[in-house]
Design a protein around this motif. Sequence first.
Motif, PDB file in Angstrom:
ATOM      1  N   ILE A  47      41.595  38.900  50.193  1.00 53.58           N
ATOM      2  CA  ILE A  47      42.437  38.574  49.046  1.00 53.58           C
ATOM      3  C   ILE A  47      41.730  37.726  47.997  1.00 53.58           C
ATOM      4  O   ILE A  47      42.079  37.753  46.822  1.00 53.58           O
ATOM      5  CB  ILE A  47      43.755  37.906  49.511  1.00 53.58           C
ATOM      6  N   SER A  48      40.705  36.996  48.388  1.00 54.80           N
ATOM      7  CA  SER A  48      39.952  36.223  47.392  1.00 54.80           C
ATOM      8  C   SER A  48      39.339  37.134  46.343  1.00 54.80           C
ATOM      9  O   SER A  48      39.132  36.725  45.195  1.00 54.80           O
ATOM     10  CB  SER A  48      38.845  35.409  48.072  1.00 54.80           C
ATOM     11  N   GLY A  49      39.031  38.382  46.738  1.00 53.82           N
ATOM     12  CA  GLY A  49      38.455  39.336  45.787  1.00 53.82           C
ATOM     13  C   GLY A  49      39.387  39.678  44.643  1.00 53.82           C
ATOM     14  O   GLY A  49      38.946  40.142  43.590  1.00 53.82           O
ATOM     15  N   ASP A  50      40.703  39.449  44.824  1.00 54.85           N
ATOM     16  CA  ASP A  50      41.653  39.664  43.732  1.00 54.85           C
ATOM     17  C   ASP A  50      41.621  38.516  42.735  1.00 54.85           C
ATOM     18  O   ASP A  50      41.989  38.689  41.568  1.00 54.85           O
ATOM     19  CB  ASP A  50      43.079  39.799  44.287  1.00 54.85           C
ATOM     20  N   ALA A 262      44.922  47.842  48.430  1.00 52.49           N
ATOM     21  CA  ALA A 262      44.730  48.865  47.386  1.00 52.49           C
ATOM     22  C   ALA A 262      45.772  48.710  46.287  1.00 52.49           C
ATOM     23  O   ALA A 262      45.457  48.861  45.090  1.00 52.49           O
ATOM     24  CB  ALA A 262      44.814  50.258  48.012  1.00 52.49           C
ATOM     25  N   THR A 263      47.002  48.395  46.647  1.00 54.51           N
ATOM     26  CA  THR A 263      48.065  48.198  45.658  1.00 54.51           C
ATOM     27  C   THR A 263      47.737  47.015  44.751  1.00 54.51           C
ATOM     28  O   THR A 263      47.838  47.118  43.514  1.00 54.51           O
ATOM     29  CB  THR A 263      49.413  47.955  46.370  1.00 54.51           C
ATOM     30  N   PHE A 264      47.336  45.892  45.340  1.00 53.36           N
ATOM     31  CA  PHE A 264      46.969  44.723  44.545  1.00 53.36           C
ATOM     32  C   PHE A 264      45.782  45.027  43.627  1.00 53.36           C
ATOM     33  O   PHE A 264      45.769  44.629  42.452  1.00 53.36           O
ATOM     34  CB  PHE A 264      46.622  43.543  45.451  1.00 53.36           C
ATOM     35  N   ALA A 265      44.780  45.711  44.144  1.00 54.07           N
ATOM     36  CA  ALA A 265      43.571  45.987  43.362  1.00 54.07           C
ATOM     37  C   ALA A 265      43.892  46.777  42.096  1.00 54.07           C
ATOM     38  O   ALA A 265      43.436  46.423  40.998  1.00 54.07           O
ATOM     39  CB  ALA A 265      42.557  46.747  44.219  1.00 54.07           C
ATOM     40  N   ILE A 266      44.673  47.838  42.217  1.00 56.21           N
ATOM     41  CA  ILE A 266      44.987  48.678  41.057  1.00 56.21           C
ATOM     42  C   ILE A 266      45.826  47.912  40.041  1.00 56.21           C
ATOM     43  O   ILE A 266      45.565  47.954  38.822  1.00 56.21           O
ATOM     44  CB  ILE A 266      45.720  49.959  41.512  1.00 56.21           C
TER      45      ILE A 266
END
Length: 480
Positions: A47-50, A262-266
Amino acid sequence: MSKNANSQIDGVARSTQAENDYFAKRQLKQGAVGWVLLIGLGVAYVISGDFAGWNFGLAQGGWGGMFVATIVVAIMYLCMCLSMSEMATMLPTAGGGYSFARTAFGPLGGYLTGTAILIEYAIAPAAIAVFIGAYCESLFGIGGWMVYLACYIVFIAIHLKGAGEALKIMFIITAIACIALGVFIVAMIPHFDSKNLFDIAVGNQVGASSFLPYGYVGIWAAVPYAIWFFLAVEGVPLAAEEAKDPAKSLPRGLIGSMLILATFAILILFLGPGAAGADALKDSGAPLVDALASVYGANSWLASFVNFVGLAGLIASFFSIIYAYSRQIFALSRAGYLPKKLSLTNNNKAPYLALIVPGIIGFLLSLTGEGDLLILMAVFGATVSYVLMMASHIKLRLSRPDLARPYRTPGGIFTSGIALGLALLAVIAGLMVDPKVWFMAAGIYVVLILYFVIFSRHHLVSGTPEEEFAQIEAAADELN
């Protein structure tokens, strides 16, 4: 009974007792983690990548290059998680990818995979520590080495209390981070303008356009940063020996966390640059905070809230990847691939040296302050391990179709083949972005390989789950 026979029996007894003593000091806490915690673990790894890191891909490929790279990488990770779910239920051990490759390709294959994963997990927290420092600097005016050191000391100390306690705390921190992402997403929707996605100046590379300002090569260059949206989700199987009902909980943990990520990334990739502008975020150390500040003002409560709570996202990944590297080192050390003392556990069944030693190394790496370059080094280890793990899935499907598979990958080797091909491209992409950093990571890998060739291959330990499985399979082959 003869003296000779007595001495042989005594020798066997002493050998068995020594083996029992060895493993008694190297026990993890079984049944401490259910499937909900495993989903939380998978999300926490990543999640840090978000919150930071992904946006550097905008500087490499523009929004269009980063978007295409993210879609391709998401497909790779989804195929990989489906494939790993099968292998994790076949071999539910703390070794994760190392265990799969050990079974498929023998000790060298296992070691190559395990050490590639180790490079990823040992370096990723150092990059995250740098981003935590940037968020703290923005929020409190204090950053740098003091923040990095505090992170390592506090969170390693919590892990020393044991897996169940650590992962429950991690789950709460991750839930708070998800709330921050939800607030950011809702706040950005009213300000979304598709024109903002394409505000980076168009270059003169082949294929350059407003969608791909750096041309087709920009897609390749953005891949390592798209990976940051998902990096380390494959670490869920490392909790196998501490999981409740691994045959059911491991696939749920892997696939469930991947869908959430994947949902958060998009959503973040569209709404962040779409509201604040891709050009404004491409070099930011805290892109979500800067996006909110550009829309609502630097002193807005929204920017302050996401900045403050956003620390939870960075902490969640930092916290959970410490867990991951300790379990990978534990498995490799227990089997003799790394110094055996690293697998010793304390009274709480936590591998204390496997937590502390890499923490010291990670802290020293964080002092460089080069978060984007540390990402590239972590991605090198990750992508090499992905190639080896997917090759393991294909090899085991072809050579051991009779093995019990409580979960079977939809699509079989076609699915793992897609992940393998994309992982090979990802390895090359890292070389394209910064050859110097790529070769530095490769140099670390070579040193680890030499350690195996010169020393550890002569000192492997029998009786570990991975070695016992290999012996059973060898005996079955002889009978057949």
